[in-house]
Design an enzyme around this catalytic site. Sequence first.
Site, PDB file in Angstrom:
ATOM      1  N   LYS A   1       0.835  -1.213   0.000  1.00  0.00           N
ATOM      2  CA  LYS A   1       0.000   0.000   0.000  1.00  0.00           C
ATOM      3  C   LYS A   1       0.866   1.259   0.000  1.00  0.00           C
ATOM      4  O   LYS A   1       0.612   2.190  -0.759  1.00  0.00           O
ATOM      5  CB  LYS A   1      -0.893  -0.033   1.252  1.00  0.00           C
ATOM      6  CG  LYS A   1      -2.227   0.616   1.064  1.00  0.00           C
ATOM      7  CD  LYS A   1      -3.212   0.131   2.115  1.00  0.00           C
ATOM      8  CE  LYS A   1      -2.757   0.391   3.511  1.00  0.00           C
ATOM      9  NZ  LYS A   1      -2.219  -0.676   4.291  1.00  0.00           N
TER      10      LYS A   1
ATOM     11  N   TRP B   1       7.139  -0.599  -8.376  1.00  0.00           N
ATOM     12  CA  TRP B   1       8.230  -1.142  -7.576  1.00  0.00           C
ATOM     13  C   TRP B   1       9.470  -1.325  -8.452  1.00  0.00           C
ATOM     14  O   TRP B   1      10.580  -0.956  -8.077  1.00  0.00           O
ATOM     15  CB  TRP B   1       7.800  -2.477  -6.951  1.00  0.00           C
ATOM     16  CG  TRP B   1       8.804  -3.031  -5.982  1.00  0.00           C
ATOM     17  CD1 TRP B   1       8.916  -2.749  -4.656  1.00  0.00           C
ATOM     18  CD2 TRP B   1       9.867  -3.940  -6.284  1.00  0.00           C
ATOM     19  NE1 TRP B   1       9.962  -3.423  -4.103  1.00  0.00           N
ATOM     20  CE2 TRP B   1      10.579  -4.167  -5.077  1.00  0.00           C
ATOM     21  CE3 TRP B   1      10.299  -4.588  -7.451  1.00  0.00           C
ATOM     22  CZ2 TRP B   1      11.682  -5.013  -5.013  1.00  0.00           C
ATOM     23  CZ3 TRP B   1      11.401  -5.423  -7.386  1.00  0.00           C
ATOM     24  CH2 TRP B   1      12.079  -5.632  -6.174  1.00  0.00           C
TER      25      TRP B   1
ATOM     26  N   PHE C   1       4.106  -8.663  -8.980  1.00  0.00           N
ATOM     27  CA  PHE C   1       5.288  -9.391  -8.505  1.00  0.00           C
ATOM     28  C   PHE C   1       5.835 -10.231  -9.651  1.00  0.00           C
ATOM     29  O   PHE C   1       5.085 -10.610 -10.565  1.00  0.00           O
ATOM     30  CB  PHE C   1       4.917 -10.309  -7.333  1.00  0.00           C
ATOM     31  CG  PHE C   1       4.875  -9.586  -6.011  1.00  0.00           C
ATOM     32  CD1 PHE C   1       5.816  -9.832  -5.027  1.00  0.00           C
ATOM     33  CD2 PHE C   1       3.894  -8.619  -5.767  1.00  0.00           C
ATOM     34  CE1 PHE C   1       5.775  -9.148  -3.815  1.00  0.00           C
ATOM     35  CE2 PHE C   1       3.862  -7.936  -4.563  1.00  0.00           C
ATOM     36  CZ  PHE C   1       4.804  -8.200  -3.588  1.00  0.00           C
TER      37      PHE C   1
ATOM     38  N   PHE D   1      -3.834  -0.864   7.027  1.00  0.00           N
ATOM     39  CA  PHE D   1      -4.514  -2.163   6.864  1.00  0.00           C
ATOM     40  C   PHE D   1      -5.509  -2.153   5.684  1.00  0.00           C
ATOM     41  O   PHE D   1      -5.430  -1.298   4.804  1.00  0.00           O
ATOM     42  CB  PHE D   1      -5.196  -2.594   8.159  1.00  0.00           C
ATOM     43  CG  PHE D   1      -4.244  -2.790   9.303  1.00  0.00           C
ATOM     44  CD1 PHE D   1      -2.977  -3.351   9.101  1.00  0.00           C
ATOM     45  CD2 PHE D   1      -4.591  -2.411  10.585  1.00  0.00           C
ATOM     46  CE1 PHE D   1      -2.100  -3.538  10.159  1.00  0.00           C
ATOM     47  CE2 PHE D   1      -3.708  -2.593  11.648  1.00  0.00           C
ATOM     48  CZ  PHE D   1      -2.475  -3.151  11.439  1.00  0.00           C
TER      49      PHE D   1
END
Lengths: 552, 552
Positions: free
Chosen positions: A72, A405, A377, A302
């Site tokens: 997040k 990322w 990923f 969360f």
Amino acid sequence: MRTDIEIAQAATLQPIVPLAVRRLGVPEGSLSPYGRYKAKLSLEQIEKLQGRPDGHLVLVTAITPTPPGEGKTTTTVGLGDALNHIGQNAIICLREPSLGPCFGMKGGAAGGGLAQIVPMEDINLHFTGDFHAIALANNLLAALIDNHVHHGNALGLDVRRIVWRRVVDMNDRALREITVALGGPGNGYPREDGFDIVVASEVMAILCLATSLADLKERLGRIVVGYTSSKLPITARQLKADGAMAALLKDALAPNLVQTLEGNPAFVHGGPFANIAHGCNSLIATQTALKLADYVVTEAGFGADLGAEKFIDIKCRQSGLRPGCAVIVATVRALRHHGGALQGLEALQEGLANLRRHVANVRLHYGLPAIVSINRFDGDTPEEIAMIERECAALEVPCVLASHWAEGGAGAAELAREVVKACASGAARMQLLYEDELPLDEKIAAVARKIYHAESVDWEPKARAQLGELQALGFGGLPVCIAKTQYSFSSDAKLLAAPIGHALRVRELRLNAGAGFVTAICGDIMTMPGLPKVPAAERIDVDAHGRISGLF
Amino acid sequence: MRTDIEIAQAATLQPIVPLAVRRLGVPEGSLSPYGRYKAKLSLEQIEKLQGRPDGHLVLVTAITPTPPGEGKTTTTVGLGDALNHIGQNAIICLREPSLGPCFGMKGGAAGGGLAQIVPMEDINLHFTGDFHAIALANNLLAALIDNHVHHGNALGLDVRRIVWRRVVDMNDRALREITVALGGPGNGYPREDGFDIVVASEVMAILCLATSLADLKERLGRIVVGYTSSKLPITARQLKADGAMAALLKDALAPNLVQTLEGNPAFVHGGPFANIAHGCNSLIATQTALKLADYVVTEAGFGADLGAEKFIDIKCRQSGLRPGCAVIVATVRALRHHGGALQGLEALQEGLANLRRHVANVRLHYGLPAIVSINRFDGDTPEEIAMIERECAALEVPCVLASHWAEGGAGAAELAREVVKACASGAARMQLLYEDELPLDEKIAAVARKIYHAESVDWEPKARAQLGELQALGFGGLPVCIAKTQYSFSSDAKLLAAPIGHALRVRELRLNAGAGFVTAICGDIMTMPGLPKVPAAERIDVDAHGRISGLF
């Protein structure tokens, strides 16, 4: 592959003061530097911005998380960079990481890969000292309480009913339950006590919800530290603690400015625990960012059942903030986990129920346009991605694959475009889940029913008694902050995906009269974490030139 | 009459970075700003200064103090300003004040009147966060100790023999004696523990004696945290705590630069408790100042029997520092107090015995030229001043009347000229009181005999046992740090002036293996103060614009 800290240390940072002057249009004199790459923006300057229109507020939330986290923060940073990358003017608003957990297991909270905020060691260690100031303000109040009792106890505090705990920014299980003031009359009246980690302090929550120094002091004064033997509340104001506490916090209230790896501005300010408190960065930072940018990207702790709900029902309720859309971060790995297996399309299919419910909650109950962002990923297969995309198409929710990322802001450009579209649509009709007037138990029931899909709320006797007391004392009008496991929609961490028919068990209510909410503790809540058998501290080091290693 | 804080707030400060560049000749890039008026000088730059010659070091010490204090800090600031005023290039080196006592009774430690360092509120509150970093490094080690025991205790620590205590920068008597790790197996092994105030932490003493980041880490590793059941020491290095502790302290080790009200540079760095530790500012600040100025004025805590002795036998011993002279601060009021009365020339005459002994000690035992500086108060009569001057003339010690409190540096110009004369004379022949090789008990006896004029040293059985253990473990070569009342040459606070025939009672020895000394506790030593019935915190406040009031 380079670690996060290696990437961060290899980056060339821009001096923060000229960056802020150029990008935010604030005068140099309004910035107080802390080293070369961190600065605080003055409260005086923030007041001067009041007349300006607000930019769009974008909330980054997530599916129900798994222990490694779904990215997040990384998505928040990546989206901020991406918005700037596609030519928009965007600022990121994040929480400050807690120092304690750095020495335990958890990594930092400054993003990851090419989507990080820097200087990451500073941000993860002392930063600008805000948490230290909060800890001391908290502990000053604690010292004044025991000192008041020691010197005659004119206010009649019942030492068995003191609820204010001390704090330290360290994972230290030995301090969870202690007895203090042993050793004879010179050391005060012995009693049971305990330490929480600093992010669990009500002072942290107060700092993050205060709109000004005057409001901060007012809220500090309202803190209920304990009760008399006839159960009447005693406040920090009665102890004359509010002025000195506010004096300790005057610099901490000014928001901190740093930059992303791509040189975009980020406010990193405040960090209330996402379970015991509301889990968002400071209101003052968010409001300031909205005056200074067209888009402000922020996150809430969360999953969307916990973080987004508190963001809306506490932070937005108190402030009038209105997000333009919500990004729901998901990962293939976590969705398979919710489907009950580590691998396989079947597990993924099952796990999609979790995503489905979060999307429905965000749109139906929070009234916000949703965008699903798949945090990519390396191991994700095209079939898996396609399956999530089909699900989203069926739900008529935009779904993008984000690779910030690995690629930085450019990797989240499509996400940024969807965010711009959603905000421009004006479709957001943010709703609060319940009215202020509803009693506390009905507020909790509303969240349990609408968001968690619980069948009932079970009250333990202690909590039931507290409910009656808090309502009778006039605190029934406060919103509720539900503290429960982040790993399930329910209060049972093992119920994955989208459980139904469960009961929310309320164990305890805790009044946060200064922050302005009542925490409902459902399940085991840790307000002081412990260290693992081999703590990260053992590998953290600094060389003779001041270069830190092993932090992550 | 204006209060100290009013004077400080009315002052026009110079931005610290250009001031440092101009006055110290260091490059802008070597300064890390903390706000506009505080900066840290980089350790990298400090290394580059190594080849330079040293300026003169001037130690400001005092007669045996009375509770209101004799104005040692004020004289240090005034003398620094005065040296600059008469055309010398001088830097002041002071300790950082502890935040905790600000909320109790004590005023700040930033000087007073027109002899202050500024920004005084910042210096007295969080400053640059050094004490917060020290507290966390201390408490990280504490958490690692209990965590080690909790997870199997591979090193075999005896929980009854853990000597490392937690710290907080707060006067909080309730934390003096506590029990921790209650509540069941999940919270660790219950044991007795306690908190000290942060200035009493060995980490503070270590930071103040370390010569580099590498030396700091090395010293941290040497800390003895406790013993096995067979009384073998366990160190921080064995717990692998030294690297992470040093990482927390890397910024704290860089000295802080601020300015006096007259715009002269002052290093304010480190602040070890003057009773339990050695009570001087950081070595790294003093050494750096000596490379950057012709005169460096520094102070050591309490009277010349305690502060100056530790300054010489610990700080100078470990570092090779050599002061050029010592200024002994006296006040008429305190000398009358030592003479047993509040008023009258007879009392003053009696009390002069205290001054006489300090002058003799400084010259004979420390080998330093002494200058007596009378810190002038409004009520002092010409007859009283004349009496002190006559006494000094008889002792052949220069005596000057200093009014820097009322007049700033100009008021101490004569003192400055005497200091220049003393340093230029080259008369200083600094001596250590004892050799490293002497056993610990003989070191203590040497101080007691030579400096305190004690007839004997009495060892309580516990201390005697510790003496044997520490000698056997090989710590006998360390210098001793005597912790006793500051109000008397003896260990009995009621013996004023120049007592003889008394016994020094040693109650306990405490090993500081990282700092490199053994503390000998003689009398009651408070490592955690308490708050008074009406703490200063009650009147401390901050207004809506961030202006602090009631701090002093």
